[in-house]
Design a protein around this motif. Sequence first.
Motif, PDB file in Angstrom:
ATOM      1  N   PRO A   1      35.027  30.761  46.283  1.00  0.00           N
ATOM      2  CA  PRO A   1      34.216  31.745  45.577  1.00  0.00           C
ATOM      3  C   PRO A   1      34.856  32.122  44.243  1.00  0.00           C
ATOM      4  O   PRO A   1      36.080  32.228  44.126  1.00  0.00           O
ATOM      5  CB  PRO A   1      34.165  32.935  46.534  1.00  0.00           C
ATOM      6  N   ALA A   2      33.985  32.316  43.265  1.00  0.00           N
ATOM      7  CA  ALA A   2      34.437  32.665  41.918  1.00  0.00           C
ATOM      8  C   ALA A   2      33.469  33.658  41.303  1.00  0.00           C
ATOM      9  O   ALA A   2      32.326  33.800  41.750  1.00  0.00           O
ATOM     10  CB  ALA A   2      34.531  31.410  41.048  1.00  0.00           C
ATOM     11  N   ILE A   3      33.935  34.306  40.276  1.00  0.00           N
ATOM     12  CA  ILE A   3      33.100  35.153  39.431  1.00  0.00           C
ATOM     13  C   ILE A   3      33.100  34.489  38.063  1.00  0.00           C
ATOM     14  O   ILE A   3      34.151  34.107  37.556  1.00  0.00           O
ATOM     15  CB  ILE A   3      33.665  36.579  39.319  1.00  0.00           C
ATOM     16  N   LYS A   4      31.928  34.343  37.493  1.00  0.00           N
ATOM     17  CA  LYS A   4      31.815  33.728  36.172  1.00  0.00           C
ATOM     18  C   LYS A   4      31.693  34.840  35.132  1.00  0.00           C
ATOM     19  O   LYS A   4      30.824  35.695  35.230  1.00  0.00           O
ATOM     20  CB  LYS A   4      30.590  32.831  36.106  1.00  0.00           C
TER      21      LYS A   4
ATOM     22  N   PHE B   1      38.791  42.395  34.330  1.00  0.00           N
ATOM     23  CA  PHE B   1      39.772  42.188  35.397  1.00  0.00           C
ATOM     24  C   PHE B   1      39.638  43.239  36.484  1.00  0.00           C
ATOM     25  O   PHE B   1      39.675  42.926  37.672  1.00  0.00           O
ATOM     26  CB  PHE B   1      41.192  42.175  34.836  1.00  0.00           C
ATOM     27  N   ASP B   2      39.485  44.502  36.095  1.00  0.00           N
ATOM     28  CA  ASP B   2      39.341  45.576  37.082  1.00  0.00           C
ATOM     29  C   ASP B   2      38.100  45.371  37.956  1.00  0.00           C
ATOM     30  O   ASP B   2      38.157  45.507  39.182  1.00  0.00           O
ATOM     31  CB  ASP B   2      39.266  46.939  36.401  1.00  0.00           C
ATOM     32  N   VAL B   3      36.985  45.051  37.319  1.00  0.00           N
ATOM     33  CA  VAL B   3      35.735  44.846  38.055  1.00  0.00           C
ATOM     34  C   VAL B   3      35.876  43.657  38.999  1.00  0.00           C
ATOM     35  O   VAL B   3      35.481  43.729  40.171  1.00  0.00           O
ATOM     36  CB  VAL B   3      34.551  44.644  37.079  1.00  0.00           C
ATOM     37  N   CYS B   4      36.452  42.570  38.524  1.00  0.00           N
ATOM     38  CA  CYS B   4      36.600  41.374  39.355  1.00  0.00           C
ATOM     39  C   CYS B   4      37.539  41.603  40.533  1.00  0.00           C
ATOM     40  O   CYS B   4      37.287  41.104  41.634  1.00  0.00           O
ATOM     41  CB  CYS B   4      37.067  40.192  38.503  1.00  0.00           C
ATOM     42  N   GLN B   5      38.598  42.348  40.321  1.00  0.00           N
ATOM     43  CA  GLN B   5      39.495  42.658  41.435  1.00  0.00           C
ATOM     44  C   GLN B   5      38.774  43.492  42.487  1.00  0.00           C
ATOM     45  O   GLN B   5      38.979  43.299  43.685  1.00  0.00           O
ATOM     46  CB  GLN B   5      40.741  43.369  40.936  1.00  0.00           C
ATOM     47  N   GLU B   6      37.910  44.398  42.060  1.00  0.00           N
ATOM     48  CA  GLU B   6      37.148  45.210  43.011  1.00  0.00           C
ATOM     49  C   GLU B   6      36.146  44.342  43.773  1.00  0.00           C
ATOM     50  O   GLU B   6      35.990  44.478  44.989  1.00  0.00           O
ATOM     51  CB  GLU B   6      36.436  46.360  42.294  1.00  0.00           C
ATOM     52  N   ILE B   7      35.470  43.436  43.068  1.00  0.00           N
ATOM     53  CA  ILE B   7      34.538  42.523  43.736  1.00  0.00           C
ATOM     54  C   ILE B   7      35.289  41.685  44.769  1.00  0.00           C
ATOM     55  O   ILE B   7      34.838  41.525  45.903  1.00  0.00           O
ATOM     56  CB  ILE B   7      33.823  41.625  42.712  1.00  0.00           C
ATOM     57  N   ALA B   8      36.443  41.152  44.384  1.00  0.00           N
ATOM     58  CA  ALA B   8      37.242  40.332  45.297  1.00  0.00           C
ATOM     59  C   ALA B   8      37.681  41.137  46.518  1.00  0.00           C
ATOM     60  O   ALA B   8      37.694  40.622  47.637  1.00  0.00           O
ATOM     61  CB  ALA B   8      38.452  39.760  44.567  1.00  0.00           C
ATOM     62  N   ARG B   9      38.017  42.383  46.302  1.00  0.00           N
ATOM     63  CA  ARG B   9      38.435  43.245  47.416  1.00  0.00           C
ATOM     64  C   ARG B   9      37.278  43.490  48.382  1.00  0.00           C
ATOM     65  O   ARG B   9      37.455  43.505  49.595  1.00  0.00           O
ATOM     66  CB  ARG B   9      38.964  44.573  46.876  1.00  0.00           C
ATOM     67  N   LEU B  10      36.073  43.646  47.839  1.00  0.00           N
ATOM     68  CA  LEU B  10      34.916  43.976  48.668  1.00  0.00           C
ATOM     69  C   LEU B  10      34.275  42.773  49.344  1.00  0.00           C
ATOM     70  O   LEU B  10      33.725  42.895  50.437  1.00  0.00           O
ATOM     71  CB  LEU B  10      33.855  44.693  47.823  1.00  0.00           C
ATOM     72  N   SER B  11      34.323  41.617  48.692  1.00  0.00           N
ATOM     73  CA  SER B  11      33.572  40.496  49.253  1.00  0.00           C
ATOM     74  C   SER B  11      34.365  39.203  49.396  1.00  0.00           C
ATOM     75  O   SER B  11      33.847  38.236  49.927  1.00  0.00           O
ATOM     76  CB  SER B  11      32.331  40.217  48.399  1.00  0.00           C
ATOM     77  N   GLY B  12      35.562  39.171  48.910  1.00  0.00           N
ATOM     78  CA  GLY B  12      36.337  37.946  48.952  1.00  0.00           C
ATOM     79  C   GLY B  12      35.992  37.050  47.783  1.00  0.00           C
ATOM     80  O   GLY B  12      34.848  36.651  47.620  1.00  0.00           O
ATOM     81  N   CYS B  13      36.962  36.797  46.966  1.00  0.00           N
ATOM     82  CA  CYS B  13      36.764  35.942  45.799  1.00  0.00           C
ATOM     83  C   CYS B  13      38.137  35.474  45.346  1.00  0.00           C
ATOM     84  O   CYS B  13      39.106  36.226  45.398  1.00  0.00           O
ATOM     85  CB  CYS B  13      36.057  36.711  44.691  1.00  0.00           C
ATOM     86  N   VAL B  14      38.213  34.232  44.869  1.00  0.00           N
ATOM     87  CA  VAL B  14      39.503  33.652  44.531  1.00  0.00           C
ATOM     88  C   VAL B  14      39.715  33.518  43.026  1.00  0.00           C
ATOM     89  O   VAL B  14      40.804  33.752  42.529  1.00  0.00           O
ATOM     90  CB  VAL B  14      39.669  32.276  45.215  1.00  0.00           C
ATOM     91  N   PHE B  15      38.660  33.145  42.296  1.00  0.00           N
ATOM     92  CA  PHE B  15      38.825  32.806  40.886  1.00  0.00           C
ATOM     93  C   PHE B  15      37.881  33.575  39.966  1.00  0.00           C
ATOM     94  O   PHE B  15      36.799  34.000  40.370  1.00  0.00           O
ATOM     95  CB  PHE B  15      38.548  31.310  40.664  1.00  0.00           C
ATOM     96  N   LEU B  16      38.315  33.684  38.708  1.00  0.00           N
ATOM     97  CA  LEU B  16      37.479  34.125  37.596  1.00  0.00           C
ATOM     98  C   LEU B  16      37.388  32.924  36.667  1.00  0.00           C
ATOM     99  O   LEU B  16      38.419  32.346  36.291  1.00  0.00           O
ATOM    100  CB  LEU B  16      38.113  35.327  36.886  1.00  0.00           C
TER     101      LEU B  16
ATOM    102  N   LEU C   1      41.130  31.456  36.119  1.00  0.00           N
ATOM    103  CA  LEU C   1      42.227  32.381  36.422  1.00  0.00           C
ATOM    104  C   LEU C   1      42.139  32.703  37.901  1.00  0.00           C
ATOM    105  O   LEU C   1      41.075  33.072  38.413  1.00  0.00           O
ATOM    106  CB  LEU C   1      42.077  33.664  35.597  1.00  0.00           C
ATOM    107  N   LYS C   2      43.247  32.538  38.595  1.00  0.00           N
ATOM    108  CA  LYS C   2      43.300  32.909  40.013  1.00  0.00           C
ATOM    109  C   LYS C   2      43.488  34.427  40.069  1.00  0.00           C
ATOM    110  O   LYS C   2      44.413  34.965  39.477  1.00  0.00           O
ATOM    111  CB  LYS C   2      44.442  32.178  40.713  1.00  0.00           C
ATOM    112  N   LEU C   3      42.561  35.109  40.742  1.00  0.00           N
ATOM    113  CA  LEU C   3      42.533  36.564  40.706  1.00  0.00           C
ATOM    114  C   LEU C   3      43.801  37.210  41.246  1.00  0.00           C
ATOM    115  O   LEU C   3      44.199  38.280  40.783  1.00  0.00           O
ATOM    116  CB  LEU C   3      41.312  37.097  41.426  1.00  0.00           C
ATOM    117  N   ASP C   4      44.462  36.588  42.203  1.00  0.00           N
ATOM    118  CA  ASP C   4      45.668  37.219  42.727  1.00  0.00           C
ATOM    119  C   ASP C   4      46.851  37.072  41.772  1.00  0.00           C
ATOM    120  O   ASP C   4      47.927  37.582  42.045  1.00  0.00           O
ATOM    121  CB  ASP C   4      46.004  36.714  44.134  1.00  0.00           C
ATOM    122  N   GLU C   5      46.639  36.407  40.644  1.00  0.00           N
ATOM    123  CA  GLU C   5      47.686  36.295  39.628  1.00  0.00           C
ATOM    124  C   GLU C   5      47.568  37.361  38.552  1.00  0.00           C
ATOM    125  O   GLU C   5      48.351  37.381  37.605  1.00  0.00           O
ATOM    126  CB  GLU C   5      47.661  34.892  39.015  1.00  0.00           C
ATOM    127  N   LEU C   6      46.596  38.238  38.697  1.00  0.00           N
ATOM    128  CA  LEU C   6      46.451  39.329  37.716  1.00  0.00           C
ATOM    129  C   LEU C   6      47.536  40.368  37.913  1.00  0.00           C
ATOM    130  O   LEU C   6      47.980  40.655  38.964  1.00  0.00           O
ATOM    131  CB  LEU C   6      45.087  40.012  37.875  1.00  0.00           C
TER     132      LEU C   6
END
Length: 166
Positions: free
Chosen positions: A88-91, A115-130, A161-166
């Motif tokens: 899963p990714a966010i574009k 970055f803040d929004v994407c980290q929140e999305i990843a926390r709520l639904s699971g996501c690996v990349f931006l 960008l791998k979200l856990d690298e933020l």
Amino acid sequence: MLQFQYISDKHKEIIENFQCDDEPSVAEFLKEQALTLHLSNCAITRLYFDENRNLIGFFTLYNDHIEVSKAKKKKHMWELPRNLKFFPAIKLHYIGIDARYRGQGYGQELMDEVFDVCQEIARLSGCVFLTLEALNSAVGFYKKNGFELYSRDVYFQNMILKLDEL
């Protein structure tokens, strides 16, 4: 500090005044497609205003997925489940700063918000990349923000960008 509003019909006049002559596709997207995609819930656009209600910039995000081969995992040294090929990714579909407000740090402020929004999305639904498709003129900005070149096509450089690298 900038304040955001989700794009809506009430912003049509303000959007028409958005200037981005050096990257016309950015302004064209905002003026011609962003509202329709937002209202259909296919992509979400946030508009950012200063304290005088000037439209400084915007960004648009949508859900995506990306195929990551074993070779790409190894090249980028990503620790990912071996049995999965798609993640899963966010574009980041578009990000733009009005030409009249550039050079004042707003681009970085919006990227930090992305970055803040994407980290929140990843926390709520699971996501690996931006992911994003960068114009050549913007590649340096994205690299400075941690994105890596993933692939190229005729017009864009695909970056990730791998979200856990933020």
